[in-house]
Write a protein that holds these residues in place. Structure first.
Motif, PDB file in Angstrom:
ATOM      1  N   LEU A 111       0.878   0.089 -19.200  1.00 34.38           N
ATOM      2  CA  LEU A 111       2.069   0.404 -19.986  1.00 34.38           C
ATOM      3  C   LEU A 111       1.870   0.126 -21.466  1.00 34.38           C
ATOM      4  O   LEU A 111       2.703   0.521 -22.287  1.00 34.38           O
ATOM      5  N   HIS A 112       0.775  -0.519 -21.846  1.00 28.22           N
ATOM      6  CA  HIS A 112       0.454  -0.695 -23.264  1.00 28.22           C
ATOM      7  C   HIS A 112      -0.093   0.603 -23.860  1.00 28.22           C
ATOM      8  O   HIS A 112      -0.127   0.761 -25.082  1.00 28.22           O
ATOM      9  N   ASP A 113      -0.533   1.508 -22.986  1.00 22.36           N
ATOM     10  CA  ASP A 113      -1.042   2.805 -23.440  1.00 22.36           C
ATOM     11  C   ASP A 113       0.112   3.794 -23.535  1.00 22.36           C
ATOM     12  O   ASP A 113       0.874   3.983 -22.580  1.00 22.36           O
ATOM     13  N   GLU A 114       0.269   4.422 -24.686  1.00 18.75           N
ATOM     14  CA  GLU A 114       1.442   5.260 -24.938  1.00 18.75           C
ATOM     15  C   GLU A 114       1.554   6.420 -23.964  1.00 18.75           C
ATOM     16  O   GLU A 114       2.640   6.704 -23.456  1.00 18.75           O
ATOM     17  N   GLU A 115       0.458   7.110 -23.693  1.00 18.99           N
ATOM     18  CA  GLU A 115       0.532   8.268 -22.798  1.00 18.99           C
ATOM     19  C   GLU A 115       0.857   7.853 -21.374  1.00 18.99           C
ATOM     20  O   GLU A 115       1.666   8.492 -20.691  1.00 18.99           O
ATOM     21  N   ALA A 116       0.226   6.776 -20.904  1.00 19.36           N
ATOM     22  CA  ALA A 116       0.499   6.299 -19.545  1.00 19.36           C
ATOM     23  C   ALA A 116       1.939   5.822 -19.428  1.00 19.36           C
ATOM     24  O   ALA A 116       2.611   6.080 -18.425  1.00 19.36           O
TER      25      ALA A 116
ATOM     26  N   VAL B 109       1.257 -11.232 -27.592  1.00 23.72           N
ATOM     27  CA  VAL B 109       0.072 -10.675 -26.942  1.00 23.72           C
ATOM     28  C   VAL B 109       0.427  -9.714 -25.821  1.00 23.72           C
ATOM     29  O   VAL B 109      -0.209  -8.666 -25.664  1.00 23.72           O
ATOM     30  N   GLN B 110       1.464 -10.047 -25.042  1.00 24.55           N
ATOM     31  CA  GLN B 110       1.709  -9.289 -23.824  1.00 24.55           C
ATOM     32  C   GLN B 110       2.946  -8.391 -23.864  1.00 24.55           C
ATOM     33  O   GLN B 110       2.846  -7.175 -23.705  1.00 24.55           O
ATOM     34  N   LEU B 111       4.123  -8.969 -24.062  1.00 29.37           N
ATOM     35  CA  LEU B 111       5.354  -8.179 -23.912  1.00 29.37           C
ATOM     36  C   LEU B 111       5.677  -7.298 -25.106  1.00 29.37           C
ATOM     37  O   LEU B 111       6.057  -6.134 -24.939  1.00 29.37           O
ATOM     38  N   THR B 112       5.557  -7.830 -26.319  1.00 29.37           N
ATOM     39  CA  THR B 112       5.980  -7.073 -27.502  1.00 29.37           C
ATOM     40  C   THR B 112       5.255  -5.740 -27.657  1.00 29.37           C
ATOM     41  O   THR B 112       5.904  -4.729 -27.977  1.00 29.37           O
ATOM     42  N   PRO B 113       3.933  -5.664 -27.442  1.00 28.71           N
ATOM     43  CA  PRO B 113       3.280  -4.348 -27.535  1.00 28.71           C
ATOM     44  C   PRO B 113       3.879  -3.327 -26.586  1.00 28.71           C
ATOM     45  O   PRO B 113       4.003  -2.143 -26.922  1.00 28.71           O
ATOM     46  N   LEU B 114       4.290  -3.781 -25.406  1.00 28.68           N
ATOM     47  CA  LEU B 114       4.908  -2.869 -24.445  1.00 28.68           C
ATOM     48  C   LEU B 114       6.272  -2.414 -24.937  1.00 28.68           C
ATOM     49  O   LEU B 114       6.621  -1.222 -24.845  1.00 28.68           O
ATOM     50  N   LEU B 115       7.066  -3.354 -25.477  1.00 23.38           N
ATOM     51  CA  LEU B 115       8.378  -2.978 -26.006  1.00 23.38           C
ATOM     52  C   LEU B 115       8.249  -1.987 -27.150  1.00 23.38           C
ATOM     53  O   LEU B 115       9.047  -1.041 -27.269  1.00 23.38           O
ATOM     54  N   LYS B 116       7.251  -2.173 -27.998  1.00 21.33           N
ATOM     55  CA  LYS B 116       7.025  -1.245 -29.108  1.00 21.33           C
ATOM     56  C   LYS B 116       6.664   0.144 -28.585  1.00 21.33           C
ATOM     57  O   LYS B 116       7.085   1.158 -29.158  1.00 21.33           O
ATOM     58  N   THR B 117       5.912   0.177 -27.509  1.00 21.93           N
ATOM     59  CA  THR B 117       5.562   1.471 -26.909  1.00 21.93           C
ATOM     60  C   THR B 117       6.804   2.148 -26.346  1.00 21.93           C
ATOM     61  O   THR B 117       7.016   3.353 -26.538  1.00 21.93           O
TER      62      THR B 117
ATOM     63  N   THR C  44       0.366 -17.780 -16.855  1.00 21.84           N
ATOM     64  CA  THR C  44      -0.082 -16.517 -17.445  1.00 21.84           C
ATOM     65  C   THR C  44      -0.222 -15.449 -16.376  1.00 21.84           C
ATOM     66  O   THR C  44      -0.893 -15.667 -15.359  1.00 21.84           O
ATOM     67  N   PHE C  45       0.437 -14.321 -16.592  1.00 19.88           N
ATOM     68  CA  PHE C  45       0.204 -13.142 -15.763  1.00 19.88           C
ATOM     69  C   PHE C  45      -0.958 -12.357 -16.374  1.00 19.88           C
ATOM     70  O   PHE C  45      -0.911 -11.994 -17.546  1.00 19.88           O
ATOM     71  N   GLN C  46      -1.993 -12.108 -15.602  1.00 14.57           N
ATOM     72  CA  GLN C  46      -3.058 -11.225 -16.058  1.00 14.57           C
ATOM     73  C   GLN C  46      -2.558  -9.787 -15.909  1.00 14.57           C
ATOM     74  O   GLN C  46      -2.319  -9.321 -14.797  1.00 14.57           O
ATOM     75  N   LEU C  47      -2.363  -9.095 -17.036  1.00 15.83           N
ATOM     76  CA  LEU C  47      -1.667  -7.807 -16.995  1.00 15.83           C
ATOM     77  C   LEU C  47      -2.374  -6.769 -16.128  1.00 15.83           C
ATOM     78  O   LEU C  47      -1.719  -5.941 -15.483  1.00 15.83           O
ATOM     79  N   GLU C  48      -3.700  -6.804 -16.117  1.00 23.07           N
ATOM     80  CA  GLU C  48      -4.419  -5.828 -15.302  1.00 23.07           C
ATOM     81  C   GLU C  48      -4.261  -6.110 -13.813  1.00 23.07           C
ATOM     82  O   GLU C  48      -4.534  -5.244 -12.973  1.00 23.07           O
TER      83      GLU C  48
ATOM     84  N   GLU D  84       0.809  -1.222   0.000  1.00 27.27           N
ATOM     85  CA  GLU D  84       0.000   0.000   0.000  1.00 27.27           C
ATOM     86  C   GLU D  84       0.840   1.271   0.000  1.00 27.27           C
ATOM     87  O   GLU D  84       0.449   2.281  -0.589  1.00 27.27           O
ATOM     88  N   HIS D  85       1.981   1.251   0.654  1.00 29.10           N
ATOM     89  CA  HIS D  85       2.764   2.468   0.816  1.00 29.10           C
ATOM     90  C   HIS D  85       3.933   2.542  -0.164  1.00 29.10           C
ATOM     91  O   HIS D  85       4.983   3.118   0.149  1.00 29.10           O
ATOM     92  N   SER D  86       3.746   1.977  -1.348  1.00 29.72           N
ATOM     93  CA  SER D  86       4.779   2.051  -2.371  1.00 29.72           C
ATOM     94  C   SER D  86       4.938   3.483  -2.869  1.00 29.72           C
ATOM     95  O   SER D  86       3.989   4.270  -2.857  1.00 29.72           O
ATOM     96  N   VAL D  87       6.140   3.806  -3.322  1.00 29.29           N
ATOM     97  CA  VAL D  87       6.397   5.126  -3.887  1.00 29.29           C
ATOM     98  C   VAL D  87       5.612   5.322  -5.183  1.00 29.29           C
ATOM     99  O   VAL D  87       5.071   6.396  -5.454  1.00 29.29           O
ATOM    100  N   ARG D  88       5.531   4.251  -5.967  1.00 24.44           N
ATOM    101  CA  ARG D  88       4.813   4.324  -7.243  1.00 24.44           C
ATOM    102  C   ARG D  88       4.362   2.920  -7.625  1.00 24.44           C
ATOM    103  O   ARG D  88       5.084   1.951  -7.426  1.00 24.44           O
ATOM    104  N   THR D  89       3.160   2.814  -8.175  1.00 22.51           N
ATOM    105  CA  THR D  89       2.603   1.541  -8.631  1.00 22.51           C
ATOM    106  C   THR D  89       1.919   1.756  -9.970  1.00 22.51           C
ATOM    107  O   THR D  89       1.227   2.756 -10.169  1.00 22.51           O
ATOM    108  N   ILE D  90       2.122   0.816 -10.894  1.00 23.30           N
ATOM    109  CA  ILE D  90       1.445   0.897 -12.184  1.00 23.30           C
ATOM    110  C   ILE D  90       1.209  -0.522 -12.712  1.00 23.30           C
ATOM    111  O   ILE D  90       2.086  -1.389 -12.604  1.00 23.30           O
ATOM    112  N   ALA D  91       0.035  -0.764 -13.251  1.00 25.49           N
ATOM    113  CA  ALA D  91      -0.296  -2.075 -13.810  1.00 25.49           C
ATOM    114  C   ALA D  91       0.420  -2.263 -15.140  1.00 25.49           C
ATOM    115  O   ALA D  91       0.591  -1.314 -15.909  1.00 25.49           O
ATOM    116  N   LEU D  92       0.833  -3.496 -15.424  1.00 28.91           N
ATOM    117  CA  LEU D  92       1.476  -3.777 -16.707  1.00 28.91           C
ATOM    118  C   LEU D  92       0.543  -3.434 -17.865  1.00 28.91           C
ATOM    119  O   LEU D  92       1.000  -3.002 -18.920  1.00 28.91           O
ATOM    120  N   SER D  93      -0.745  -3.609 -17.667  1.00 31.12           N
ATOM    121  CA  SER D  93      -1.702  -3.296 -18.736  1.00 31.12           C
ATOM    122  C   SER D  93      -1.683  -1.813 -19.087  1.00 31.12           C
ATOM    123  O   SER D  93      -1.882  -1.441 -20.246  1.00 31.12           O
TER     124      SER D  93
END
Length: 258
Positions: free
Chosen positions: A37-42, A143-151, A90-94, A26-35
């Motif tokens: 990171l597929h969004d370019e702005e996020a 399905v999972q990693l390559t879209p993130l690498l492309k971003t 399988t890791f569920q990215l969300e 709960e007290h992490s400095v920053r947290t973000i879902a892998l899902s």
């Protein structure tokens, strides 16, 4: 839940790769879902933050460092489960989160992220190995990693070759024989490495051709990872030192001799 996820094999894999099962602290400095990171702005916003947090000189270095970390946290445990434990995990990215734990003043921890995963799925790989292996690899990458690498490549901007080699160096260590094995690896282990680096089509990676092939050599018709990197991961730009396999080392030595 698949029985494998409660075995010592999986628990050791999780521990070896610093994965937290369940929700991120709960007290992490920053947290973000892998899902996210597929969004370019996020992804751009996170990489800007990450750049400042690790004191990287620019977004290119930050993106490269994140790819190396993802190879360690994400790709290698899944490949380990597939090749050595015969499981399709399988890791569920969300439900998978990168998190940066709070660091106390006297704590020498890394500022790089850790991974918390919830809602894991696992399926025992039975029957035709070639069929289920292709399914597992396609989900893992295309399905999972390559879209993130492309971003990452788009927002940094950074060459995809650097990002893929960052992943490759993590994968190749899994297949390097231990000294106790007298340089031998099992047939299915060698077959999986050959598939990942040579036989697999670009389609299962979500790209035109297999992105890992160029990082291997062939010895007696058996693929092995190159002893030195082809690309530079840019780590030296934030650390003042080169990685052991960095291609810039020889260039640096040559320049000092001139």
């Amino acid at each position: 839940m698949n029985r494998y996820l409660s075995t010592d094999l999986w628990k050791e894999t999780v521990e070896d790769h610093s994965i937290l099962l369940g929700e991120p602290p709960e007290h992490s400095v920053r947290t973000i879902a892998l899902s996210e990171l597929h969004d370019e702005e996020a992804c751009r916003e996170y990489i800007r933050w990450f750049q400042n947090y690790i004191d990287a000189p620019d977004m290119r270095v930050a993106a490269s460092m994140l790819a190396k970390r993802l190879g360690y946290l994400w790709t290698t445990p899944l490949v380990t489960a597939m090749t050595f434990h015969h499981q399709h995990v399988t890791f569920q990215l969300e439900n998978s989160f990168l998190y940066h734990p709070a660091l106390s003043d006297d704590e020498g921890g890394t500022r790089f992220p850790f991974l918390a995963v919830d809602g894991l799925k696992a399926e025992e790989l039975m029957g035709d190995r070639a069929v289920w292996r292709e399914k597992a690899v396609q989900e893992m990458f295309a399905v999972q990693l390559t879209p993130l690498l492309k971003t990452l490549a788009a927002i940094a901007p950074l060459s995809m070759s650097i990002l893929w080699e960052n992943i490759m160096v993590r994968i190749s260590r899994l297949f390097a024989p231990d000294e106790d094995d007298a340089g031998q690896v099992g047939a299915h282990i060698q077959a999986d490495f050959s598939y990942l680096t040579r036989a697999a089509s670009g389609q299962v990676f979500g790209v035109r051709k297999n992105p890992l092939t160029r990082f291997t050599d062939c010895t007696d018709n058996v693929p092995v990872a190159k002893s030195e990197r082809i690309t530079c991961c840019l780590y030296y730009q934030m650390s003042g030192e080169y990685c052991r396999k960095c291609p810039k080392i020889d260039n640096e030595k040559e320049s000092q001799l001139k």
